[in-house]
Every structure is written in structure tokens, then in C-alpha cells.
Enzyme design. Structure first.
Site, PDB file in Angstrom:
ATOM      1  CE  LYS A  37      -5.359  -1.105  -4.427  1.00  0.00           C
ATOM      2  NZ  LYS A  37      -4.835  -2.439  -4.495  1.00  0.00           N
ATOM      3  CE1 TYR A 266      17.929 -12.724  19.155  1.00  0.00           C
ATOM      4  CE2 TYR A 266      16.536 -11.658  17.517  1.00  0.00           C
ATOM      5  CZ  TYR A 266      16.840 -11.924  18.844  1.00  0.00           C
ATOM      6  OH  TYR A 266      16.069 -11.389  19.835  1.00  0.00           O
TER       7      TYR A 266
HETATM    8  C1  LIG Z   1      -8.716  -2.942  -8.909  1.00  0.00           C
HETATM    9  C2  LIG Z   1      -7.503  -2.094  -8.846  1.00  0.00           C
HETATM   10  N1  LIG Z   1      -7.404  -1.017  -9.644  1.00  0.00           N
HETATM   11  C3  LIG Z   1      -6.327  -0.222  -9.633  1.00  0.00           C
HETATM   12  C4  LIG Z   1      -5.261  -0.504  -8.802  1.00  0.00           C
HETATM   13  C5  LIG Z   1      -4.052   0.379  -8.866  1.00  0.00           C
HETATM   14  O1  LIG Z   1      -2.957  -0.389  -9.283  1.00  0.00           O
HETATM   15  P1  LIG Z   1      -1.505   0.287  -9.373  1.00  0.00           P
HETATM   16  O2  LIG Z   1      -1.119   0.616  -7.980  1.00  0.00           O
HETATM   17  O3  LIG Z   1      -0.663  -0.783  -9.971  1.00  0.00           O
HETATM   18  O4  LIG Z   1      -1.668   1.476 -10.222  1.00  0.00           O
HETATM   19  C6  LIG Z   1      -5.323  -1.609  -7.962  1.00  0.00           C
HETATM   20  C7  LIG Z   1      -4.198  -1.928  -7.080  1.00  0.00           C
HETATM   21  O5  LIG Z   1      -3.754  -3.006  -6.900  1.00  0.00           O
HETATM   22  C8  LIG Z   1      -6.475  -2.440  -7.988  1.00  0.00           C
HETATM   23  O6  LIG Z   1      -6.574  -3.512  -7.197  1.00  0.00           O
END
Ligand SMILES: Cc1ncc(COP(=O)(O)O)c(C=O)c1O
Length: 378
Positions: A37, A266
């Protein structure tokens, strides 16, 4: 004609992503759903997906349907779950594309069922239990009704429950008492689903749990950040056999000699104590370099790590390199694997009081991204 070196680029090593995936897959000895993702945690959705599959991932996980459909549009055919949906989602394109979806609540399940009826395709469905994160998933109170509704929809041929899952709150603190509590709640939830005749793959473990908590591995692990070579426990990824895949670089845009006491950037929050050379680096907070990095975060320039001098601006920041030789066009590395003396994303996270997840997923803006390595190349 020779192309000039890019002003600012994010270089992603696909072979590192594949190798990290292989290390984790080998370690757990069971299916691994690779989480890609958020544009593959900033590494590129499709190239990252292809690299994890080349490394042996069995399935892919994304948050939202748009991400899943983008993977399908790119020709990625691996099993694929999208788990975060807003009310009113049209699941039909997902079902037609063979994307697995998740339900947290009966109303969400009803929307999935409606799409299954409309398309004539049963949904491959994961049911999410809230076991203590208080984020996605049905609470212990709501779980039995969700399970019962899913069992009815399965009996009617509208869904096939293929997964039972939850997410951990504290896996990065492997001795935290919430871990055992979440495991117990998860197992109760699975027991209720099994009693209702639902037999899905159980998955709970994120990266931290994948490296540290074998009791949470169940039928499949679901790591994200570790695939990209970042230590989910906040330490040295090499301890787990992982190598960071992302390197963030820019070229010095200008150098100048200035006297002691000038005010830099800045608000003049930095002043050199003696005559020095300043180097201008042409990336800023609009490119995902946190403004909080001013006077705090390290970069590699002219052979040494140096703290950013003064505030990070929208498009640029300044370095004080003392009397060291630096020229316009020289490379500055913000973070990378650390193998060439550059800071790591973990060092940046510590410096700006955030987590490496946030840094790698937000770097972008006007950086160009270049993939190196051959894993998953088509
Ligand atoms: C539902 C879910 N599963 C798995 C993961 C993977 O997590 P990580 O990157 O800590 O392994 C995430 C990431 O936030 C998540 O939201």
C-alpha cells in the site's frame, strides 16, 4: 549528449526488496502477504509488487481498492487483498478484477454482497476482528453477528470467507502485555468463526511480529515495512538479514563562502561560528523532507555526515560544510542503506521524532524515482 545528473532522486533497489521478501518468507516457512500500500511504502506500487513477488511473496495486501485496481491494470495477477473501504463503495470492479476484500461490519458486508449479486461473482472475503487496536475490525461484541451474516452470505453463494484477520497494536515492543491479550482475543474470534463453519486463512502478523513473534504467524504473515529493508523494531535491519532499498539523493545547487556570524535560512536559526562554506541542497518540505529536519537531521555531503543548517524551506535547505571541498553538482545523500556512510531512514526518524514509515512514504514531490536491480522486471 550526456544527460545531466538529476537534481533530486529517490533510488529504489528492487533486488533488495526481493531479497528482503525471500529472507522473511524463508524465516516464517508459510505464506506471506506482502503489503504494498501507499505506493509500495514510497518505493513504487507496481515495481515493489513485482519485486516482492519475485522474492517469493504469495499474495499482496493494500489498503484501498484504487491501489488494488492499479495493480490489476498493470497486469499483476497475484492474490490481492484490499481492506479499507468507505461506505458506499462499489465493490463490483474489485470482484470483476478478482480482488479480495475485507469487512469490518455488517453494513460493509451488505455492500459486498450487493456487488456479488450485481456481478454474479461471489466475493472472496476476509473478516476483520478488532482484537485490541481499536482501529479496523469488529469488536468482540459485534463479531458474532458479523460472522453469522457472513455465514448466511456464504450459504447463499454470495461470498466465500477466505480470511480471518486482525492487526496488532504493539508488536514493535515484543514483550508488551497487549500482545498476549490480542492473541487470545484473536483465537476466540477464530473459534467463533470456525463454529459457524467459516474456514479462512488466519493472518495477524505485521513486520514486527514477523521478525519477533512466531506465535502470531498463524497461516500467513502480512509484513510491510520490513520488505523495504527497514527494521520494524527501530534498530539495525541487518540483524534480521534486511537491507534498506531506498536511497534519497540530491545535487548541490550552489556553494558560497560566508563570514562567521551570518544568519542561515528563514529565521536565522543557524549561524556559523567561523568563516565557512555553505552548500544549497535543492529539496525541501514540498518534496517530503520534513521541516522538522532543520538543525536536526544528518545528510552525507563532501564525505561526512552533517546536520542541516537552519530551517528546511519549501524547495531547499542549506548545509555548513566548513572548509571541506564541495562544488555545485556534488551529491548529497539524505538517507540510504548506510553502507556508504550515509544516514539511514532510522537515523532521520530519530532526529525528527517520527518513524521511518512516515519518511519513506512521504518523500516524493519533485524527486524523480529510479528503480535499479532486476527483480520483477518485465
Ligand atoms: C492492516 C495492516 N496490515 C499490515 C500492515 C503492515 O505493517 P508493517 O509495515 O508494520 O509490517 C499494515 C501497515 O500499516 C496494515 O495497516
Amino acid at each position: 549528449m550526456k544527460q545531466p545528473a538529476p537534481r533530486a532522486e529517490v533510488v529504489v533497489d528492487l533486488d533488495a526488496i526481493a531479497a528482503n521478501t525471500a529472507v522473511l518468507r524463508e524465516r516464517v516457512g508459510r505464506p506471506l502477504m506482502a503489503v504494498v500500500k501507499a505506493d509500495g511504502y514510497g518505493h513504487g506500487l507496481v515495481p515493489a509488487a513485482r519485486a516482492v513477488l519475485a522474492g517469493g511473496a504469495d499474495a499482496l495486501g493494500v489498503a484501498v481498492l484504487e491501489e488494488a485496481l492499479a495493480l490489476r491494470a498493470a497486469g499483476v495477477t497475484a492474490p490481492l487483498l484490499a481492506w479499507l473501504h468507505a461506505p458506499g463503495t462499489d465493490f463490483a470492479p474489485a470482484l470483476e478484477a478478482g480482488v479480495e476484500v475485507s469487512a469490518n461490519a455488517e453494513w460493509g458486508l451488505a455492500e459486498v454482497v450487493a456487488a456479488a449479486r450485481a456481478t454474479g461473482r461471489p466475493a472472496r472475503l476476509h473478516l476483520c476482528a478488532d482484537t485490541g487496536l481499536s482501529r479496523e475490525g469488529a469488536t468482540t461484541a459485534d463479531w458474532p453477528a458479523l460472522v453469522a451474516a457472513a455465514a448466511r452470505a456464504q450459504a447463499d453463494g454470495e461470498v466465500e470467507v477466505v480470511g480471518l484477520w486482525s492487526h496488532m497494536a504493539y508488536a514493535d515492543a515484543p514483550t508488551h502485555p497487549t500482545i498476549g491479550a490480542q492473541v487470545r482475543v484473536f483465537e476466540e474470534a477464530v473459534g467463533i468463526a470456525r463454529a459457524a463453519g467459516l474456514d479462512g486463512t488466519r493472518h495477524l502478523a505485521n513486520s514486527a511480529a514477523t521478525v519477533a513473534l512466531p506465535d502470531t504467524w498463524y497461516d500467513m504473515v502480512r509484513p510491510g515495512v520490513a520488505l523495504y529493508g527497514l527494521d520494524p523494531l527501530g534498530g539495525d535491519p541487518a540483524v534480521h538479514g534486511l537491507r534498506p532499498a531506498m536511497s534519497v539523493r540530491a545535487r548541490v545547487a550552489l556553494t558560497k563562502r560566508v563570514p562567521a556570524g551570518v544568519g542561515v535560512s528563514y529565521g536565522h536559526t543557524y549561524s556559523p561560528e567561523r568563516e565557512t562554506t555553505l552548500a544549497l541542497v535543492p529539496v525541501g518540505y514540498a518534496d517530503g523532507v520534513p521541516r522538522a529536519a532543520g538543525n536536526r537531521a544528518p545528510v552525507l555531503a563532501a564525505g561526512a555526515q552533517r546536520t542541516i543548517a537552519g530551517r528546511v524551506c519549501m524547495d531547499q535547505f542549506v548545509l555548513d560544510v566548513g572548509d571541506d571541498a564541495v562544488a555545485p553538482g556534488d551529491e548529497v545523500v539524505l538517507w540510504g542503506s548506510g553502507e556508504r556512510g550515509e544516514p539511514t531512514a532510522q537515523q532521520w526518524a530519530d532526529a525528527v521524532d517520527t518513524i521511518h514509515y512516515e519518511l519513506v512514504t512521504r518523500v516524493g514531490g519533485r524527486f524523480t524515482r529510479r528503480h535499479v536491480g532486476s527483480a520483477g522486471a518485465v
